[in-house]
Design an enzyme around this catalytic site. Sequence first.
Site, PDB file in Angstrom:
ATOM      1  N   ARG A  88       1.007  -1.259   0.024  1.00  0.00           N
ATOM      2  CA  ARG A  88      -0.114   0.054   0.079  1.00  0.00           C
ATOM      3  C   ARG A  88       0.862   1.200  -0.110  1.00  0.00           C
ATOM      4  O   ARG A  88       2.105   1.199   0.725  1.00  0.00           O
ATOM      5  CB  ARG A  88      -0.960  -0.080   1.201  1.00  0.00           C
ATOM      6  CG  ARG A  88      -2.194  -0.919   1.193  1.00  0.00           C
ATOM      7  CD  ARG A  88      -3.246  -0.269   0.182  1.00  0.00           C
ATOM      8  NE  ARG A  88      -4.314  -1.327   0.191  1.00  0.00           N
ATOM      9  CZ  ARG A  88      -4.610  -2.242  -0.685  1.00  0.00           C
ATOM     10  NH1 ARG A  88      -3.613  -2.434  -1.672  1.00  0.00           N
ATOM     11  NH2 ARG A  88      -5.618  -2.798  -0.522  1.00  0.00           N
ATOM     12  N   GLU A  95      -3.426   8.181  -5.112  1.00  0.00           N
ATOM     13  CA  GLU A  95      -3.937   7.495  -6.327  1.00  0.00           C
ATOM     14  C   GLU A  95      -5.089   7.963  -6.780  1.00  0.00           C
ATOM     15  O   GLU A  95      -6.115   8.343  -6.035  1.00  0.00           O
ATOM     16  CB  GLU A  95      -3.924   5.958  -6.001  1.00  0.00           C
ATOM     17  CG  GLU A  95      -2.578   5.212  -5.529  1.00  0.00           C
ATOM     18  CD  GLU A  95      -2.969   3.651  -5.321  1.00  0.00           C
ATOM     19  OE1 GLU A  95      -3.927   2.914  -5.656  1.00  0.00           O
ATOM     20  OE2 GLU A  95      -2.065   3.071  -4.704  1.00  0.00           O
ATOM     21  N   HIS A 144      -1.233   0.517  -9.572  1.00  0.00           N
ATOM     22  CA  HIS A 144      -1.679  -0.374  -8.822  1.00  0.00           C
ATOM     23  C   HIS A 144      -2.551  -1.516  -9.377  1.00  0.00           C
ATOM     24  O   HIS A 144      -3.724  -1.666  -9.388  1.00  0.00           O
ATOM     25  CB  HIS A 144      -2.952   0.347  -7.828  1.00  0.00           C
ATOM     26  CG  HIS A 144      -3.523  -0.221  -6.755  1.00  0.00           C
ATOM     27  ND1 HIS A 144      -3.570   0.507  -5.626  1.00  0.00           N
ATOM     28  CD2 HIS A 144      -3.252  -1.511  -6.156  1.00  0.00           C
ATOM     29  CE1 HIS A 144      -3.913  -0.514  -4.523  1.00  0.00           C
ATOM     30  NE2 HIS A 144      -3.532  -1.827  -5.122  1.00  0.00           N
TER      31      HIS A 144
HETATM   32  C1  GLV Z   1      -5.277  -4.866  -3.856  1.00  0.00           C
HETATM   33  O1  GLV Z   1      -4.640  -3.873  -3.935  1.00  0.00           O
HETATM   34  C2  GLV Z   1      -6.037  -5.504  -3.024  1.00  0.00           C
HETATM   35  O2  GLV Z   1      -5.899  -5.287  -1.777  1.00  0.00           O
HETATM   36  O3  GLV Z   1      -6.701  -6.472  -3.472  1.00  0.00           O
END
Ligand code: GLV
Length: 338
Positions: A241, A270, A289
């Site tokens: 993250r 983001e 991401h």
């Molecule tokens: C993606 O970042 C998730 O947490 O599935």
Amino acid sequence: MARPKVYVTRIIPEPGLSMLKECCDVEIHESKDYPPSREELIRKVRDKDALLCLLTDKIDAEVMDAAPNLKVVSTYSVGFDHVDIPEATKRGIYVTHTPGVLTDATAEFAIALMFAVTRRVVEADKIIRSGQWDKPWSPYFLTGLELRGKTVGLIGLGRIGLAVAKKLSGFDVKILYYDIERRWEVETVLPNIQFADMDTVLRESDIVSLHVPLTKETYHLINEERLKKMKKTAYLVNTSRGPVVDTEALIKALGEGWIAGAALDVFEQEPLPPNHPLTKFDNVVLAPHIASATIEARQRMAELAARNLIAVLRGEMPPALVNKDVLKVRPLEKVKMI
Ligand code: GLV
């Protein structure tokens, strides 16, 4: 019995939606790309029994207060830092997530980023496309780091960290890991892995890859002080993250050459704006991401998110419950609707 009312905050892949539609009245935010606005989310949950959300939806006390009938929040993600877990538990709302089904996709991508940044794949591509491949083969052109014989440091050895370690075992690397819990059982089966404290992992690794969830404890885990501990020749990879890394500190580290580069799939902000300072570094690989973005993983995530949600409404134990304490606040038989 009335069919449960479910709100789904995005068009998610099949078979997830069909599974939900079989037993529930489903209202979908009809977009593949954008989440509902906060106002819309709050308006839509008012009469709902269940919510299937994404990591882009902040599910906090305000949303829960707006939804007096809410029994389950099923997030289409493994991370659940966007859901206020204590608030959900207090209200007897079950929170579920999608672990396991995206482990391999995410681990593969973390390794892809390791190679992309150390072997300068993105820089190389840009050089050709911008017409800068203007000299013949040369011994010094775009040289990078060879992985064989190097040390990869994993911060966090949960499902994804462990999958990275296993997949890397064919690359002749030494793996150091730090986790709040030492994984003895892993050390006995993976011969190239060793536990170390966080400072040692940072000091000795040629690549440091982050695999921790975002919590109060891991917020800005990688800060100025820790970046300074890394080798000047080392690379940072983040597929966990964004807020696990202090972005300002990372920009300073890259600008002042404390580390050799970074590969980042997640950010404090983001989407990352195109003029963000991180975009100015050639030794940084950026991805939007997408670590879990394989067709297979995304379908399995949808299926598991639907199974979780339906299980709670059936009064059955969902496959991946986050807040186990909720069972004491509101037992499963009290949320059973189908
Ligand atoms: C993606 O970042 C998730 O947490 O599935």
